[in-house]
Write an enzyme that holds these catalytic residues in place. Structure first.
Site, PDB file in Angstrom:
ATOM      1  N   ALA A  40      -3.600   7.835  -4.958  1.00 39.62           N
ATOM      2  CA  ALA A  40      -2.269   7.267  -5.149  1.00 39.62           C
ATOM      3  C   ALA A  40      -2.499   5.808  -5.543  1.00 39.62           C
ATOM      4  CB  ALA A  40      -1.461   7.371  -3.869  1.00 39.62           C
TER       5      ALA A  40
ATOM      6  N   GLY B  82       0.824  -1.208   0.000  1.00 39.01           N
ATOM      7  CA  GLY B  82       0.000   0.000   0.000  1.00 39.01           C
ATOM      8  C   GLY B  82       0.851   1.247   0.000  1.00 39.01           C
ATOM      9  N   ASN B  83       0.239   2.375   0.277  1.00 37.68           N
ATOM     10  CA  ASN B  83       0.997   3.630   0.354  1.00 37.68           C
ATOM     11  C   ASN B  83       0.377   4.521   1.423  1.00 37.68           C
ATOM     12  OD1 ASN B  83      -1.008   5.525  -0.958  1.00 37.68           O
ATOM     13  ND2 ASN B  83      -0.786   3.965  -2.555  1.00 37.68           N
ATOM     14  N   ARG B  84       1.010   5.654   1.664  1.00 37.97           N
ATOM     15  CA  ARG B  84       0.634   6.492   2.813  1.00 37.97           C
ATOM     16  C   ARG B  84      -0.459   7.518   2.508  1.00 37.97           C
ATOM     17  NH1 ARG B  84       4.490   5.538   6.631  1.00 37.97           N
ATOM     18  NH2 ARG B  84       6.536   4.934   5.848  1.00 37.97           N
ATOM     19  N   SER B  85      -1.090   7.444   1.348  1.00 38.97           N
ATOM     20  CA  SER B  85      -2.103   8.455   1.025  1.00 38.97           C
ATOM     21  C   SER B  85      -3.292   8.359   1.988  1.00 38.97           C
ATOM     22  CB  SER B  85      -2.600   8.252  -0.406  1.00 38.97           C
ATOM     23  OG  SER B  85      -3.638   9.151  -0.670  1.00 38.97           O
TER      24      SER B  85
END
Ligand code: C5P
Length: 400
Positions: free
Chosen positions: A272, A205-208
């Site tokens: 994102a 995943g990502n930090r968005s």
């Protein structure tokens, strides 16, 4: 916009219902925080029904959400109407003995107080000193109107008219009622960050956080648009009047955005989206290796949804807006990477922001440069994500 409407305990509390109506009709998300005393005048059910949200008074309600911090920190505007002599006093001395005053201490957005009280209370040096203190700290305190007070008495101390309160409050955050340039338009916005499963319990995943995309949705609603919000793994409350589609993976996001884009005037890809996903997702949980050897993952590239939309234009005349979250590196700056991406993706606008180390993702503020399809700078904006959202819609309006 996310607005807190505080209601203190005075007879004019009933007029706050009209303030609430005017704000929600303008497309804003309003949370009402009544003081306990104000509930003697207007009951909690009125606020919850009109706002469609809980209307707590106490810091001990909904403790896990840490509301007294959360509500203030995430608000774009706080309006207190009516602000009684007691509320002005508590705000001036920095008391935090209920949810409303605690929220006033945590809010970092414009605050407008609309006083209402008897003439003698307003004119008392104690009240006047409190008003002067609040104004010296940047709080906007309206002058009360003159006219009929609670009983047969008249004089200064009457609550300003609800429409005047709303106009003054919205003027603090960029324009009386704001532009209504998206009336009749369907806007699709993707927000958040996709998660690509590795196995049933793990993902890439990502930090968005989805904050900028949600702010864009709120601003579009305020400007009159119909909004489809495709949210990937966002924990924030969605704007009440948006059509919400929740997704998890890049593939789901692609399907949802493309379906909604068929009749969209503008598509904004603020999410994102994973550029790579695991080639296969294991059906059962991946175990540690008994021999301690490394686990090698094979990742495959995902389709570039933005680039596809820019080429295909699923509806004639559709505008396609992308984002580029960049860190900059040895080869090129954030802006140089953004310029190259603007030319490559073919979107009408590319919103470039620097991310990493407390910047961009998950933070309350943002700072962006908006490029056109040639990579030329058309605007830049910094401040709350709500303010940045308005600047992006201004840049979209300038394309038409
Ligand atoms: O190439 P990059 O991922 O930096 O581009 C970011 C922009 O492209 C964002 O607008 C994002 O929503 C979009 N994107 C996409 N599909 C992908 C990856 C990114 O639409 N697979």
């Amino acid at each position: 916009m996310r607005i807190i409407l505080g209601v203190a305990g005075g007879i004019a509390a009933y007029k706050a219902a009209l303030v609430l109506r005017l704000l929600t009709e303008a497309g804003h998300d309003v949370r009402v925080i009544p003081t306990v005393a104000s509930l003697e005048f207007v009951g909690r059910a009125t606020w919850e029904a009109l706002s469609g949200q809980p209307a707590p008074s106490d810091v001990f309600e909904d403790v896990p959400q840490v509301l007294h911090v959360e509500l203030g920190k995430t608000a774009d505007l706080v309006v207190v109407a009516p602000a009684t002599a007691d509320l002005l006093s508590r705000a001036a001395t920095g008391r935090a003995d209920d949810l409303l005053t605690a929220t006033l201490l945590t809010a970092r957005c414009p605050v407008l107080l609309a006083p209402a009280m008897h003439t003698e209370m307003w004119e008392h040096p104690a009240t006047q000193a409190n008003v002067a203190t609040l104004r010296s700290r940047g709080v906007h305190v309206l002058e009360p109107a003159s006219g009929r007070l609670t009983g047969a008495d008249t004089g200064r101390g009457r609550l300003p008219e609800p429409a005047d309160i709303v106009a003054a409050a919205l003027a603090l955050v960029g324009g009386a009622a704001g532009p209504r340039d998206l009336v009749g338009q369907h806007v699709v916005i993707s927000a958040g960050g996709t998660r690509e499963p590795l196995d049933p319990v793990r993902y890439l995943g990502n930090r968005s956080s989805g904050r900028q995309g949600f702010a864009l949705a709120q601003a579009a609603l305020a400007r009159g648009a119909r909004v489809t919000l495709v949210a990937a793994n966002v924990t924030l409350p969605a704007p009440a009047r948006a059509d919400l589609v929740t997704v998890e993976t890049a593939a789901e996001l692609r399907d949802a955005v493309r379906a909604a884009a068929l009749d969209a005037d503008v598509v904004v890809m603020a999410a994102a989206v994973a550029d790579f996903r695991p080639a296969t997702a294991a059906e059962t949980k991946i175990k540690k290796r008994p021999d301690g050897s490394a686990l090698v993952l094979e990742l495959v590239q995902t389709p570039d949804i933005l680039a596809e939309l820019a080429v295909e234009r699923l509806r004639a005349g559709q505008l396609v807006i992308g984002f580029a979250a960049e860190t900059g590196d040895g080869d090129a700056s954030v802006l140089e990477h953004g310029r190259a991406k603007a030319r490559r993706k073919g979107a009408d606008l590319l919103v470039v922001n620097a991310v990493g180390a407390g910047r961009g993702f998950g933070t309350a503020d943002n700072s962006v440069t908006i490029l056109d399809a040639r990579g030329d700078v058309v605007a830049s904006a910094a401040g709350s994500k709500a303010a940045v959202a308005q600047a992006i819609w201004d840049a979209v309006a300038a394309l038409r």
